[in-house]
Design an enzyme around this catalytic site. Structure first.
Site, PDB file in Angstrom:
ATOM      1  N   TYR A  93      14.902   2.078 -14.483  1.00 18.77           N
ATOM      2  CA  TYR A  93      13.624   1.361 -14.376  1.00 18.77           C
ATOM      3  C   TYR A  93      13.577   0.236 -15.425  1.00 18.77           C
ATOM      4  CZ  TYR A  93       8.786   0.384 -15.551  1.00 18.77           C
ATOM      5  OH  TYR A  93       7.618  -0.258 -15.868  1.00 18.77           O
TER       6      TYR A  93
ATOM      7  N   LYS B  96      13.599  -4.067 -15.074  1.00 16.89           N
ATOM      8  CA  LYS B  96      12.620  -4.978 -15.694  1.00 16.89           C
ATOM      9  C   LYS B  96      13.353  -6.030 -16.520  1.00 16.89           C
ATOM     10  CE  LYS B  96       8.823  -3.327 -14.066  1.00 16.89           C
ATOM     11  NZ  LYS B  96       7.945  -4.136 -13.223  1.00 16.89           N
TER      12      LYS B  96
ATOM     13  N   HIS C 234       1.871  10.891 -15.566  1.00 20.32           N
ATOM     14  CA  HIS C 234       1.460  10.335 -16.855  1.00 20.32           C
ATOM     15  C   HIS C 234       0.608  11.313 -17.654  1.00 20.32           C
ATOM     16  CE1 HIS C 234       2.595   6.597 -14.723  1.00 20.32           C
ATOM     17  NE2 HIS C 234       3.222   6.445 -15.868  1.00 20.32           N
ATOM     18  N   LEU C 235       0.795  11.226 -18.952  1.00 25.13           N
ATOM     19  CA  LEU C 235       0.241  12.249 -19.838  1.00 25.13           C
ATOM     20  C   LEU C 235      -1.284  12.377 -19.746  1.00 25.13           C
ATOM     21  CD1 LEU C 235       0.806  14.318 -22.095  1.00 25.13           C
ATOM     22  CD2 LEU C 235       0.412  12.467 -23.740  1.00 25.13           C
TER      23      LEU C 235
ATOM     24  N   GLY D 249      -0.415   1.609  -3.596  1.00 27.00           N
ATOM     25  CA  GLY D 249      -1.694   0.995  -3.964  1.00 27.00           C
ATOM     26  C   GLY D 249      -2.866   1.573  -3.190  1.00 27.00           C
TER      27      GLY D 249
ATOM     28  N   SER E 123       7.975  -4.300 -19.267  1.00 33.63           N
ATOM     29  CA  SER E 123       7.712  -2.972 -19.825  1.00 33.63           C
ATOM     30  C   SER E 123       8.407  -2.786 -21.161  1.00 33.63           C
ATOM     31  CB  SER E 123       8.256  -1.948 -18.825  1.00 33.63           C
ATOM     32  OG  SER E 123       8.365  -0.688 -19.429  1.00 33.63           O
TER      33      SER E 123
ATOM     34  N   GLY F 155      15.535  11.409 -21.219  1.00 36.73           N
ATOM     35  CA  GLY F 155      15.371   9.948 -21.328  1.00 36.73           C
ATOM     36  C   GLY F 155      14.145   9.504 -22.113  1.00 36.73           C
TER      37      GLY F 155
ATOM     38  N   PHE G 242       3.059  -1.490 -23.006  1.00 36.17           N
ATOM     39  CA  PHE G 242       3.319  -0.166 -23.559  1.00 36.17           C
ATOM     40  C   PHE G 242       2.594   0.829 -22.629  1.00 36.17           C
ATOM     41  CE2 PHE G 242       6.059  -0.688 -27.260  1.00 36.17           C
ATOM     42  CZ  PHE G 242       6.327  -2.027 -27.060  1.00 36.17           C
TER      43      PHE G 242
ATOM     44  N   LEU H 277       0.821  -1.225   0.000  1.00 36.47           N
ATOM     45  CA  LEU H 277       0.000   0.000   0.000  1.00 36.47           C
ATOM     46  C   LEU H 277       0.848   1.266   0.000  1.00 36.47           C
ATOM     47  CD1 LEU H 277      -3.106  -0.914   2.208  1.00 36.47           C
ATOM     48  CD2 LEU H 277      -2.823  -1.087  -0.267  1.00 36.47           C
TER      49      LEU H 277
ATOM     50  N   ILE I 262       3.943  20.311 -22.757  1.00 31.07           N
ATOM     51  CA  ILE I 262       4.368  19.367 -23.800  1.00 31.07           C
ATOM     52  C   ILE I 262       5.882  19.270 -23.715  1.00 31.07           C
ATOM     53  CG2 ILE I 262       4.442  18.895 -26.274  1.00 31.07           C
ATOM     54  CD1 ILE I 262       1.908  20.561 -26.598  1.00 31.07           C
ATOM     55  N   PHE I 263       6.365  18.074 -23.368  1.00 30.33           N
ATOM     56  CA  PHE I 263       7.811  17.906 -23.183  1.00 30.33           C
ATOM     57  C   PHE I 263       8.489  17.616 -24.524  1.00 30.33           C
ATOM     58  CE2 PHE I 263       6.731  16.281 -18.685  1.00 30.33           C
ATOM     59  CZ  PHE I 263       6.772  17.570 -18.179  1.00 30.33           C
TER      60      PHE I 263
END
Ligand code: UDP
Length: 321
Positions: free
Chosen positions: A142, A146, A187-188, A37, A118, A281, A169, A34, A205-206
């Site tokens: 990250y 993975k 997140h976008l 979560g 990922s 990145g 994705f 948690l 907008i990156f």
């Protein structure tokens, strides 16, 4: 009736998958610290343990106390940017703590595991769409964690274990009254929708100078329910001793500007955007070739519009309550 242990089951993709598992007649056990979560996102039928995978003894006891047929392993840190600031935190959780899970499986003769991998394992491949065989050169820690854990799972065949690694994705959208709720949000799609609800003034907008048609990054956004369904399919495949690594995307890419425009249409809000420098990145384009998984009769059902509409329905409801 099969019993599935889900780590990180109270997270965004995990909780959708738990609901779908219950709907499909599985017994579901969840281990979640948690830390990120949400307990309230889990169906009430789930047997829940608030536990961290760093505690091997506790995890092993949970395995001893339950007849577990398979594991779905979602638990882990997900923030690529943060992994560049604090890599050890990621190696500790995503690799070292995850090894505790394999040890507990081995001790208790649990063979089958589905792992949340990922698209981050690839970095920026030369060929688009990306096949599973593309070179793996993660551009952040990250993605490397993975990739490392995928390889560790490969080695576990020595113990007669078998795994399916699902390389997600960009998960997005909402189902079962659960939406994307990260803190802080990076997140976008949720960030854009927060502009429409008035929680933010604009969307940044990156990067607008990428080698893409409109200069902004392209991603393959997949509905979280299509992802959840991929896990049920993966469990069925493991039952047939089919293992391996699979891309899970739609095969269609959308640029940041396209996503903002669809959000404008869906929300009927102007959503002011500010052009900013690139975020470190970020590969210019990541689109999945998911044909390998589709051969096993899995198909994404939701369009990008469905994704954004479902996310918006959820976000606007949050605002009202
Ligand atoms: N992005 C953006 N503004 C934001 C957040 C994200 O322009 O406020 C871009 C980001 O640079 C990337 C895309 O949107 O090209 C998707 O980013 P996200 O963090 O949602 O997912 P990622 O692909 O990094 O896993």
């Amino acid at each position: 009736m099969q019993t599935v242990l889900v780590t990180g089951g109270a997270g965004y993709i995990g909780s959708h998958t738990c609901h779908m598992l219950i709907e499909n007649g599985y017994n579901v056990i969840v281990i979640d610290s948690l830390e990120n979560g949400h307990r309230e996102h889990l169906p009430e039928q789930v047997r829940f343990y608030k536990e961290d995978l760093n505690n091997f003894e506790k995890i092993n006891t949970i395995f001893e106390g339950n007849e577990i047929d398979a594991v779905i392993h979602f638990a882990g840190y997900i923030e690529a940017g943060e992994s560049m600031q604090d890599p050890i935190k990621f190696f500790q959780n995503n690799v070292s703590n995850s090894i505790n899970l394999i040890k507990a499986m081995k001790n208790n003769n649990v063979r089958n595991i589905v792992f949340s991998s990922s698209a981050g394992v690839y970095g920026q491949p030369e060929e688009m769409p990306i096949k599973e065989t593309a070179k793996k050169k993660p551009t952040n820690y990250y993605g490397l964690t993975k990739l490392m854990f995928e390889q560790i799972l490969d080695s576990a065949k020595v113990y007669n274990m078998q795994s399916i690694c699902l390389r997600y994705f960009n998960a997005a959208g909402a189902g079962y009254n659960i939406g994307e709720k990260h803190n802080p949000e990076t997140h976008l799609i949720p960030l854009i929708l927060q502009v429409a609800t008035g929680e933010r003034n604009n969307i940044k907008i990156f990067g607008t100078d990428y080698p893409t048609p409109d200069g902004t990054c392209i991603r393959d956004y997949i509905h979280v329910l299509d992802l959840a369904k991929a896990h049920i399919k993966a469990l069925h495949l493991l039952d047939r001793n089919i293992k391996g690594k699979f891309n899970v995307g739609t095969g269609k890419g959308n640029s940041v500007k396209e996503i903002i425009n669809i959000c404008r249409e869906v929300t009927q809000h102007t959503i002011p955007a500010e052009e900013c420098p690139r975020r470190e990145g970020d590969p210019p384009e990541l689109v999945a070739d998911s044909n390998k998984f589709k051969e096993f009769d899995w198909q994404p059902e939701h369009s990008i519009r469905d994704i954004i509409q479902s996310a918006w329905d959820w976000h606007s409801l949050q605002k009202q309550t």
